[in-house]
Design an enzyme around this catalytic site. Sequence first.
Site, PDB file in Angstrom:
ATOM      1  CD  GLU A  60      26.338  18.027  17.888  1.00 52.81           C
ATOM      2  OE1 GLU A  60      27.457  17.781  18.369  1.00 52.81           O
ATOM      3  OE2 GLU A  60      25.680  17.203  17.227  1.00 52.81           O
TER       4      GLU A  60
ATOM      5  CB  VAL B  63      23.601  14.488  20.964  1.00 51.54           C
ATOM      6  CG1 VAL B  63      22.143  14.344  21.373  1.00 51.54           C
ATOM      7  CG2 VAL B  63      23.718  14.825  19.478  1.00 51.54           C
TER       8      VAL B  63
ATOM      9  CG  ASP C 185      31.138   2.504  20.143  1.00 52.78           C
ATOM     10  OD1 ASP C 185      30.469   3.335  20.806  1.00 52.78           O
ATOM     11  OD2 ASP C 185      31.990   2.848  19.312  1.00 52.78           O
TER      12      ASP C 185
ATOM     13  CB  SER D 193      26.114   7.163  21.251  1.00 56.45           C
ATOM     14  OG  SER D 193      26.191   8.517  21.633  1.00 56.45           O
ATOM     15  CB  ALA D 194      26.754   8.835  26.489  1.00 49.57           C
ATOM     16  CG  ASP D 195      24.520  11.248  21.629  1.00 52.44           C
ATOM     17  OD1 ASP D 195      25.188  11.818  22.522  1.00 52.44           O
ATOM     18  OD2 ASP D 195      24.758  11.382  20.408  1.00 52.44           O
TER      19      ASP D 195
ATOM     20  CE  LYS E  79      27.227  10.579  13.848  1.00 57.22           C
ATOM     21  NZ  LYS E  79      26.602  11.530  14.768  1.00 57.22           N
TER      22      LYS E  79
HETATM   23  N1  PSU Z   1      25.980  14.650  14.070  1.00 56.01           N
HETATM   24  C1  PSU Z   1      26.763  15.042  13.046  1.00 56.01           C
HETATM   25  N2  PSU Z   1      28.107  15.092  13.232  1.00 56.01           N
HETATM   26  C2  PSU Z   1      28.667  14.794  14.450  1.00 56.01           C
HETATM   27  C3  PSU Z   1      27.845  14.383  15.535  1.00 56.01           C
HETATM   28  C4  PSU Z   1      26.508  14.328  15.287  1.00 56.01           C
HETATM   29  O1  PSU Z   1      26.241  15.340  11.957  1.00 56.01           O
HETATM   30  O2  PSU Z   1      29.876  14.909  14.584  1.00 56.01           O
HETATM   31  C5  PSU Z   1      28.431  14.085  16.902  1.00 56.01           C
HETATM   32  C6  PSU Z   1      27.386  14.444  17.964  1.00 56.01           C
HETATM   33  O3  PSU Z   1      27.983  15.342  18.868  1.00 56.01           O
HETATM   34  C7  PSU Z   1      27.060  13.135  18.643  1.00 56.01           C
HETATM   35  C8  PSU Z   1      28.381  12.460  18.550  1.00 56.01           C
HETATM   36  O4  PSU Z   1      26.597  13.311  19.964  1.00 56.01           O
HETATM   37  O5  PSU Z   1      28.776  12.737  17.202  1.00 56.01           O
HETATM   38  C9  PSU Z   1      28.253  10.984  18.845  1.00 56.01           C
HETATM   39  O6  PSU Z   1      29.497  10.490  19.231  1.00 56.01           O
HETATM   40  P1  PSU Z   1      29.627   9.052  19.918  1.00 56.01           P
HETATM   41  O7  PSU Z   1      29.178   8.091  18.854  1.00 56.01           O
HETATM   42  O8  PSU Z   1      31.099   8.921  20.255  1.00 56.01           O
HETATM   43  O9  PSU Z   1      28.766   9.064  21.130  1.00 56.01           O
HETATM   44 MN    MN Z   2      30.954   5.405  21.189  1.00 54.52          MN
END
Ligand code: PSU
Ligand code: MN
Length: 304
Positions: A25, A106, A138, A140-142, A159
Amino acid sequence: MTLPLTLSSEVAEATANGGAIVALESTIITHGMPWPQNLETARSVEATVRSAGAVPATIAVLNGRLHVGLEGDQLEQLAQAKDVAKVSRADLAVCMASGGNGATTVAATMIAAQLAGIHVFATGGIGGVHKGAETTFDISADLQELAQTPVTVVAAGAKAILDIPKTLEVLETLGVPVISVGQDNMPAFWSRDAGLRAPLRMDDAAAIAAAHRMRVALGLPGGQLVANPIPVPAEIAADTLAPIIAQAQAEAEAQGVAAKAVTPFLLKRIFELTDGSSLVANIALVLNNARLAAAIAREITASG
Ligand code: PSU
Ligand code: MN
């Protein structure tokens, strides 16, 4: 219309010859790590995939084209650019249709990987259910992406800034296999142990590849989350991080940080509050995931 999709020459060659490919990514490069460590890490991740016998395919949107594999100085341009959008499933078509530049999360990376016929993807940590999601919603769409796009994603767990128990509950609801590698408990990104059991455990790349192929044979949509613990010498104890994460969290709330900005804000604050040691651990776990992803990709291609 024809899709504006460009494969790098090495990805095109591997695709034609049935070689092993690992998707990577780009949000981690533009929004997850500071310059210049972001570029250094992106390069060493690609090198790690190559030395493990697979071809790296870093994915990003450049001037409206979806690139699967970056050539020459494209990686450096991306790492230095200031105007790159964080692109998830919801943003991908708008970014491309308007000729923009986007770093794929992701979710968006999984979409691109599937379009290019790539089965395996390595990252640091996936997005998930945020702490306080019961009020902010909140999530994630992941997670939805893992439920619908058939790519095996190798990460060091979700994370540790997230609510890991809630993230596991949502993944279970969505029918996503969460497979811890070589241990019973879930890893927690910078730490090896999230203090709770993983739903599934497998101990090697061949077993994970076999499970990937079995899902395909069953006709199940969606991918697998492979939770690969950070190597022992690189880990930061969960107890050390907990108060730092709580502080970063409180600051995000006080400053009204919301939506797409939450994850980058927290990662940056934790980097500052740990004097950079969170970044050292982050780099180590990404490289470790790249190695395992390459091994899984080789197993999947070897057995057709
Ligand atoms: N893993 C990391 N650092 C990051 C991310 C993942 O070590 O910055 C990113 C990935 O692209 C993941 C995104 O899809 O953070 C998730 O963001 P959100 O919580 O806004 O969906
Ligand atoms: Mn989010």
